[in-house]
Design a protein around this motif. Structure first.
Motif, PDB file in Angstrom:
ATOM      1  N   LYS A  36      24.380  85.217  25.845  1.00 36.24           N
ATOM      2  CA  LYS A  36      23.674  85.235  24.560  1.00 36.24           C
ATOM      3  C   LYS A  36      22.984  83.885  24.354  1.00 36.24           C
ATOM      4  O   LYS A  36      23.413  82.871  24.891  1.00 36.24           O
ATOM      5  N   SER A  37      21.948  83.907  23.560  1.00 35.63           N
ATOM      6  CA  SER A  37      21.311  82.685  23.038  1.00 35.63           C
ATOM      7  C   SER A  37      20.871  81.693  24.095  1.00 35.63           C
ATOM      8  O   SER A  37      20.933  80.492  23.882  1.00 35.63           O
ATOM      9  N   MET A  38      20.400  82.181  25.243  1.00 31.65           N
ATOM     10  CA  MET A  38      19.799  81.277  26.232  1.00 31.65           C
ATOM     11  C   MET A  38      18.471  80.816  25.660  1.00 31.65           C
ATOM     12  O   MET A  38      17.589  81.630  25.373  1.00 31.65           O
TER      13      MET A  38
ATOM     14  N   GLN B 103      11.592  72.635  33.127  1.00 26.97           N
ATOM     15  CA  GLN B 103      12.180  71.374  33.593  1.00 26.97           C
ATOM     16  C   GLN B 103      13.562  71.585  34.199  1.00 26.97           C
ATOM     17  O   GLN B 103      14.248  70.616  34.513  1.00 26.97           O
ATOM     18  N   GLY B 104      13.982  72.844  34.342  1.00 28.28           N
ATOM     19  CA  GLY B 104      15.238  73.146  35.018  1.00 28.28           C
ATOM     20  C   GLY B 104      16.447  73.366  34.128  1.00 28.28           C
ATOM     21  O   GLY B 104      17.518  73.714  34.632  1.00 28.28           O
ATOM     22  N   ALA B 105      16.306  73.180  32.828  1.00 28.66           N
ATOM     23  CA  ALA B 105      17.467  73.348  31.948  1.00 28.66           C
ATOM     24  C   ALA B 105      17.937  74.799  31.902  1.00 28.66           C
ATOM     25  O   ALA B 105      19.145  75.058  31.917  1.00 28.66           O
ATOM     26  N   GLY B 106      17.012  75.744  31.846  1.00 23.01           N
ATOM     27  CA  GLY B 106      17.401  77.149  31.808  1.00 23.01           C
ATOM     28  C   GLY B 106      18.185  77.546  33.046  1.00 23.01           C
ATOM     29  O   GLY B 106      19.235  78.190  32.950  1.00 23.01           O
ATOM     30  N   LYS B 107      17.694  77.156  34.202  1.00 24.87           N
ATOM     31  CA  LYS B 107      18.388  77.468  35.451  1.00 24.87           C
ATOM     32  C   LYS B 107      19.755  76.792  35.489  1.00 24.87           C
ATOM     33  O   LYS B 107      20.748  77.400  35.906  1.00 24.87           O
ATOM     34  N   ALA B 108      19.815  75.543  35.044  1.00 24.01           N
ATOM     35  CA  ALA B 108      21.094  74.824  35.034  1.00 24.01           C
ATOM     36  C   ALA B 108      22.095  75.493  34.093  1.00 24.01           C
ATOM     37  O   ALA B 108      23.278  75.643  34.429  1.00 24.01           O
ATOM     38  N   LEU B 109      21.644  75.898  32.914  1.00 20.87           N
ATOM     39  CA  LEU B 109      22.532  76.579  31.976  1.00 20.87           C
ATOM     40  C   LEU B 109      22.999  77.918  32.531  1.00 20.87           C
ATOM     41  O   LEU B 109      24.177  78.268  32.410  1.00 20.87           O
TER      42      LEU B 109
ATOM     43  N   PRO C  46       9.186  85.397  32.247  1.00 22.73           N
ATOM     44  CA  PRO C  46       9.853  84.266  32.901  1.00 22.73           C
ATOM     45  C   PRO C  46      11.379  84.352  32.831  1.00 22.73           C
ATOM     46  O   PRO C  46      12.066  84.015  33.797  1.00 22.73           O
ATOM     47  N   ALA C  47      11.912  84.823  31.710  1.00 21.49           N
ATOM     48  CA  ALA C  47      13.369  84.979  31.589  1.00 21.49           C
ATOM     49  C   ALA C  47      13.869  86.036  32.565  1.00 21.49           C
ATOM     50  O   ALA C  47      14.876  85.829  33.262  1.00 21.49           O
ATOM     51  N   ARG C  48      13.176  87.162  32.632  1.00 23.37           N
ATOM     52  CA  ARG C  48      13.600  88.221  33.554  1.00 23.37           C
ATOM     53  C   ARG C  48      13.565  87.719  35.003  1.00 23.37           C
ATOM     54  O   ARG C  48      14.456  88.042  35.794  1.00 23.37           O
ATOM     55  N   THR C  49      12.562  86.929  35.345  1.00 18.41           N
ATOM     56  CA  THR C  49      12.475  86.370  36.695  1.00 18.41           C
ATOM     57  C   THR C  49      13.628  85.412  36.961  1.00 18.41           C
ATOM     58  O   THR C  49      14.244  85.449  38.034  1.00 18.41           O
ATOM     59  N   LEU C  50      13.933  84.563  35.989  1.00 18.32           N
ATOM     60  CA  LEU C  50      15.069  83.640  36.126  1.00 18.32           C
ATOM     61  C   LEU C  50      16.345  84.421  36.408  1.00 18.32           C
ATOM     62  O   LEU C  50      17.103  84.090  37.332  1.00 18.32           O
TER      63      LEU C  50
ATOM     64  N   GLY D 235      20.447  86.842  40.732  1.00 16.74           N
ATOM     65  CA  GLY D 235      21.219  87.986  41.191  1.00 16.74           C
ATOM     66  C   GLY D 235      21.438  89.089  40.171  1.00 16.74           C
ATOM     67  O   GLY D 235      22.159  90.051  40.446  1.00 16.74           O
ATOM     68  N   PHE D 236      20.822  88.991  39.008  1.00 13.55           N
ATOM     69  CA  PHE D 236      20.945  90.048  38.006  1.00 13.55           C
ATOM     70  C   PHE D 236      20.007  91.196  38.368  1.00 13.55           C
ATOM     71  O   PHE D 236      18.893  90.965  38.835  1.00 13.55           O
ATOM     72  N   VAL D 237      20.482  92.410  38.133  1.00  7.98           N
ATOM     73  CA  VAL D 237      19.688  93.613  38.387  1.00  7.98           C
ATOM     74  C   VAL D 237      19.649  94.454  37.118  1.00  7.98           C
ATOM     75  O   VAL D 237      20.525  94.342  36.252  1.00  7.98           O
TER      76      VAL D 237
END
Length: 151
Positions: free
Chosen positions: A74-76, A85-91, A119-123, A128-130
């Motif tokens: 939730k709440s990403m 800048q990589g924060a989303g991927k790190a979180l 972009p969120a769906r791609t992240l 590994g999310f389907v």
């Protein structure tokens, strides 16, 4: 970058969550907005983290336990000025690790179907999310994309 548990008391977190809710309501019809406000994020089933670079807030994310084997992201959110800048991927990496530490078997999420959410769906897909059907209390909604991954 430091990711740490957050008690939702910092005004910077309040501002980021306000930005998140405004954005969700601007992108999706009211009945399709599943973002949680500050009070709902304080539910005991939810754990919340924030990412910081010194005193600069880089993002936030939460896990909601659905049951002992299944949790929901939730709440990403990353502030608009701090995207790419990589924060989303790190979180996201942090949440996956935390879900494994808690021994969940499945981690799921709901995000928007509109182009703004691509972009969120791609992240999530890159992590590994389907695609899956609705889970928890969600109902089938053409404005929602449901995703999951096993751990």
């Amino acid at each position: 970058m430091q990711i740490r548990p957050d008690d939702l008391s910092d005004p910077a977190i309040h501002a980021l969550l306000d930005e998140h809710l405004r954005s969700m309501h601007a992108q999706s019809p009211a009945g399709s907005v599943h973002a949680l406000d500050l009070e709902r994020l304080r539910d005991p089933s939810i754990s919340f983290w924030s990412a910081w670079d010194g005193s600069t807030l880089l993002g936030c994310a939460a896990l909601r336990e659905l049951d002992r084997q299944h949790a929901e992201i939730k709440s990403m959110r990353t502030p608009a000025a701090r995207r790419r800048q990589g924060a989303g991927k790190a979180l996201l990496t942090y949440l996956i690790g935390e879900a494994r530490r808690r021994q969940y078997r499945r981690l799921s999420l709901e995000t928007g179907a509109q182009d703004a959410f691509a972009p969120a769906r791609t992240l999530y897909a890159n992590a590994g999310f389907v695609a899956c059907g609705p889970f928890g209390d969600y109902q089938l909604d053409p404005n929602s994309v449901f995703m999951t991954r096993t751990l």
